[in-house]
Design an enzyme around this catalytic site. Structure first.
Site, PDB file in Angstrom:
ATOM      1  N   HIS A 276       5.021 -15.017 -17.022  1.00  0.00           N
ATOM      2  CA  HIS A 276       3.849 -15.748 -16.522  1.00  0.00           C
ATOM      3  C   HIS A 276       4.318 -17.078 -15.932  1.00  0.00           C
ATOM      4  O   HIS A 276       5.181 -17.745 -16.502  1.00  0.00           O
ATOM      5  CB  HIS A 276       2.861 -15.968 -17.665  1.00  0.00           C
ATOM      6  CG  HIS A 276       1.704 -16.839 -17.278  1.00  0.00           C
ATOM      7  ND1 HIS A 276       0.933 -16.593 -16.171  1.00  0.00           N
ATOM      8  CD2 HIS A 276       1.203 -17.970 -17.846  1.00  0.00           C
ATOM      9  CE1 HIS A 276       0.009 -17.523 -16.063  1.00  0.00           C
ATOM     10  NE2 HIS A 276       0.149 -18.369 -17.064  1.00  0.00           N
TER      11      HIS A 276
ATOM     12  N   CYS B  64      -4.688 -16.320 -19.251  1.00  0.00           N
ATOM     13  CA  CYS B  64      -3.459 -16.019 -18.490  1.00  0.00           C
ATOM     14  C   CYS B  64      -2.762 -14.741 -18.953  1.00  0.00           C
ATOM     15  O   CYS B  64      -1.818 -14.285 -18.309  1.00  0.00           O
ATOM     16  CB  CYS B  64      -2.494 -17.188 -18.572  1.00  0.00           C
ATOM     17  SG  CYS B  64      -3.090 -18.631 -17.668  1.00  0.00           S
TER      18      CYS B  64
ATOM     19  N   ASN C  74       0.239 -21.777 -10.731  1.00  0.00           N
ATOM     20  CA  ASN C  74      -0.233 -20.859 -11.777  1.00  0.00           C
ATOM     21  C   ASN C  74      -1.507 -20.159 -11.285  1.00  0.00           C
ATOM     22  O   ASN C  74      -2.563 -20.781 -11.189  1.00  0.00           O
ATOM     23  CB  ASN C  74      -0.508 -21.661 -13.055  1.00  0.00           C
ATOM     24  CG  ASN C  74      -0.947 -20.778 -14.223  1.00  0.00           C
ATOM     25  OD1 ASN C  74      -1.242 -19.591 -14.033  1.00  0.00           O
ATOM     26  ND2 ASN C  74      -0.998 -21.351 -15.407  1.00  0.00           N
TER      27      ASN C  74
HETATM   28  O1  UT7 Z   1      -1.099 -20.747 -18.120  1.00  0.00           O
HETATM   29  C1  UT7 Z   1      -1.791 -21.005 -19.293  1.00  0.00           C
HETATM   30  C2  UT7 Z   1      -0.976 -21.769 -20.249  1.00  0.00           C
HETATM   31  N1  UT7 Z   1      -0.724 -23.086 -19.762  1.00  0.00           N
HETATM   32  C3  UT7 Z   1       0.475 -23.620 -19.918  1.00  0.00           C
HETATM   33  O2  UT7 Z   1       1.378 -22.983 -20.388  1.00  0.00           O
HETATM   34  C4  UT7 Z   1       0.655 -25.062 -19.504  1.00  0.00           C
HETATM   35  C5  UT7 Z   1       1.471 -25.784 -20.543  1.00  0.00           C
HETATM   36  N2  UT7 Z   1       1.613 -27.226 -20.286  1.00  0.00           N
HETATM   37  C6  UT7 Z   1       2.342 -27.718 -19.274  1.00  0.00           C
HETATM   38  O3  UT7 Z   1       2.862 -27.001 -18.447  1.00  0.00           O
HETATM   39  C7  UT7 Z   1       2.588 -29.215 -19.256  1.00  0.00           C
HETATM   40  O4  UT7 Z   1       2.158 -29.770 -20.463  1.00  0.00           O
HETATM   41  C8  UT7 Z   1       1.905 -29.953 -18.079  1.00  0.00           C
HETATM   42  C9  UT7 Z   1       2.589 -29.587 -16.768  1.00  0.00           C
HETATM   43  C10 UT7 Z   1       0.445 -29.596 -18.029  1.00  0.00           C
HETATM   44  C11 UT7 Z   1       2.079 -31.462 -18.255  1.00  0.00           C
HETATM   45  O5  UT7 Z   1       3.457 -31.793 -18.373  1.00  0.00           O
HETATM   46  P1  UT7 Z   1       3.991 -32.689 -19.596  1.00  0.00           P
HETATM   47  O6  UT7 Z   1       5.441 -32.852 -19.397  1.00  0.00           O
HETATM   48  O7  UT7 Z   1       3.524 -32.058 -20.869  1.00  0.00           O
HETATM   49  O8  UT7 Z   1       3.271 -34.051 -19.330  1.00  0.00           O
HETATM   50  P2  UT7 Z   1       2.303 -34.870 -20.310  1.00  0.00           P
HETATM   51  O9  UT7 Z   1       0.963 -34.269 -20.360  1.00  0.00           O
HETATM   52  O10 UT7 Z   1       3.027 -35.138 -21.591  1.00  0.00           O
HETATM   53  O11 UT7 Z   1       2.214 -36.226 -19.519  1.00  0.00           O
HETATM   54  C12 UT7 Z   1       3.371 -37.096 -19.346  1.00  0.00           C
HETATM   55  C13 UT7 Z   1       2.970 -38.289 -18.493  1.00  0.00           C
HETATM   56  C14 UT7 Z   1       1.670 -38.953 -18.951  1.00  0.00           C
HETATM   57  O12 UT7 Z   1       1.788 -40.334 -18.745  1.00  0.00           O
HETATM   58  P3  UT7 Z   1       2.170 -41.340 -19.959  1.00  0.00           P
HETATM   59  O13 UT7 Z   1       1.112 -41.128 -20.992  1.00  0.00           O
HETATM   60  O14 UT7 Z   1       3.540 -40.879 -20.421  1.00  0.00           O
HETATM   61  O15 UT7 Z   1       2.174 -42.679 -19.307  1.00  0.00           O
HETATM   62  C15 UT7 Z   1       0.621 -38.413 -18.032  1.00  0.00           C
HETATM   63  O16 UT7 Z   1      -0.472 -39.256 -17.865  1.00  0.00           O
HETATM   64  O17 UT7 Z   1       2.713 -37.859 -17.156  1.00  0.00           O
HETATM   65  C16 UT7 Z   1       1.387 -38.284 -16.740  1.00  0.00           C
HETATM   66  N3  UT7 Z   1       0.854 -37.291 -15.826  1.00  0.00           N
HETATM   67  C17 UT7 Z   1       1.127 -37.289 -14.511  1.00  0.00           C
HETATM   68  N4  UT7 Z   1       1.859 -38.096 -13.730  1.00  0.00           N
HETATM   69  C18 UT7 Z   1       1.927 -37.814 -12.410  1.00  0.00           C
HETATM   70  C19 UT7 Z   1       0.073 -36.210 -16.114  1.00  0.00           C
HETATM   71  N5  UT7 Z   1      -0.194 -35.522 -14.996  1.00  0.00           N
HETATM   72  C20 UT7 Z   1       0.440 -36.156 -13.985  1.00  0.00           C
HETATM   73  C21 UT7 Z   1       0.547 -35.922 -12.611  1.00  0.00           C
HETATM   74  N6  UT7 Z   1       1.308 -36.758 -11.871  1.00  0.00           N
HETATM   75  N7  UT7 Z   1      -0.047 -34.875 -12.008  1.00  0.00           N
END
Ligand code: UT7
Length: 332
Positions: free
Chosen positions: A256, A116, A286
């Site tokens: 970004h 990225c 993204n």
């Molecule tokens: O561009 C290159 C660099 N990339 C980045 O900068 C991305 C950085 N990361 C992020 O933007 C975030 O970590 C994400 C958007 C990818 C994920 O958001 P998060 O707030 O970190 O969520 P998480 O992975 O901690 O997941 C929280 C909960 C989980 O459920 P439990 O374990 O709390 O029951 C996931 O299973 O949300 C669940 N979950 C979803 N729920 C509904 C994960 N994806 C989804 C989804 N819809 N699409």
């Protein structure tokens, strides 16, 4: 003698017509509009549907838009850089193909891959060539067809990424406009958190890798988020400090577009008000190497000669950094 700086003198862009909305994603994976909107800021993303069309298809469209708007003669372009994590083909340079297709017949061309941060690093490369005096017109294109490497049954990644391309032209400037300062970083500790396991030299493609879905993007979102949020804010604050810029001196943050929460944290740390932050993650998601030039494409009309822009990016590898650039023209 006056120092030659490297200024952006034209901008172009392209996104595919097909819109993939959160509502439609709800029918594909176990997710919902509310979760995607509050966790990422994304409402919809564009997907390239044309058959047999790769990243170059969008890169060419963005470059053609720039050429048409600016009137630059493609035969005068010295160098075409395509920043991308999704080249058309392994080994063959996507940039070489793009250069030929847009009529940049006197240019040399190569791809730059820094996930990225590819476009940010590409800006640095272009500016260095211009400052050296060796080249006068450099086209930097950020383009990615992320849909080609996304598993649309994986809700943790398919909601995030989209396809698109943006292009800028760098030219020498004698009035002090253009790239002022940069701070680029990388740390290989990040490679385990955001990657495609197979298809590279460690694990070549096989029946097994296809069966195991190892050709798709894997991301440990939480870990990447932690690194991204602190590092993007750190480098943006650092570049302001060492150029004696306060939040009042900064007209635009060009961040970004990975996650609205990361963007907000960076702006907060810089003390920059929300109306000075370029945003299009809601419409494009993204787009990896295309986020920064697509922001310029969307906001070009609002930019004024002399505006101070802070670019910031964070990506796989890890790679990250920030660039301070003075805008060189008023839009017509
Ligand atoms: O561009 C290159 C660099 N990339 C980045 O900068 C991305 C950085 N990361 C992020 O933007 C975030 O970590 C994400 C958007 C990818 C994920 O958001 P998060 O707030 O970190 O969520 P998480 O992975 O901690 O997941 C929280 C909960 C989980 O459920 P439990 O374990 O709390 O029951 C996931 O299973 O949300 C669940 N979950 C979803 N729920 C509904 C994960 N994806 C989804 C989804 N819809 N699409």
């Amino acid at each position: 003698m006056k120092k030659t700086t490297a200024a952006i003198t034209a901008v172009g862009g392209y996104v595919p017509d097909f819109v993939l909305s959160n509502k439609v994603l709800e029918t594909m994976v176990d997710t919902n509009d509310e979760w995607i909107t509050t966790r990422t800021g994304i409402k919809e993303r564009r997907i390239l549907k044309e058959e047999n069309a790769g990243t170059s298809y969008m890169a060419i469209k963005a470059a053609e838009d720039l050429i048409q708007k600016s009137g630059v003669d493609p035969t005068e372009i010295d160098f075409v850089l395509v920043a991308t994590a999704t080249p058309d083909l392994m080994v063959a340079s996507t940039a070489a193909y793009v250069a030929s297709q847009i009529g940049a017949e006197n240019a040399f061309a190569y791809d730059l891959q820094a996930a990225c941060s590819s476009f940010l690093y590409g800006m640095s490369t272009a500016a260095s060539y211009i400052e050296s005096g060796r080249y006068k017109k450099i086209l930097v294109i950020g383009a990615d067809k992320m849909s080609s490497i996304i598993d649309y049954t994986d809700r943790t990644t398919c909601i995030i990424f989209g396809d698109g391309a943006g292009a800028v032209l760098f030219e020498p400037n004698e009035e002090g406009f253009g790239l002022q300062d940069e701070y680029l970083r990388s740390d290989g500790v990040g490679r385990q958190f955001l990657k495609i396991d197979a298809g590279g030299s460690i694990l070549p493609a096989s029946e097994e890798t296809v069966k195991n879905k190892q050709h798709y993007v894997y991301q440990d979102g939480k870990s990447v988020f932690k690194f991204a949020v602190s590092n993007m804010a750190d480098v943006s604050a650092l570049i302001m400090e060492r150029n004696n810029l306060t939040h009042e001196d900064v007209q635009w943050l060009v961040p970004h577009q990975a996650n609205k929460r990361i963007i907000d944290a960076t702006a907060n740390r810089m003390g920059v008000a929300p109306e000075k932050v370029m945003i299009n993650i809601d419409r494009y998601g993204n787009t990896t190497s295309a986020t920064l030039p697509l922001l310029l494409f969307d906001y070009e009309k609002q930019l004024k000669k002399g505006d101070n822009l802070i670019f910031a990016a964070f990506g796989g590898g890890f790679t990250w950094g920030s660039i301070y650039l003075k805008w060189a023209y008023n839009s017509k």
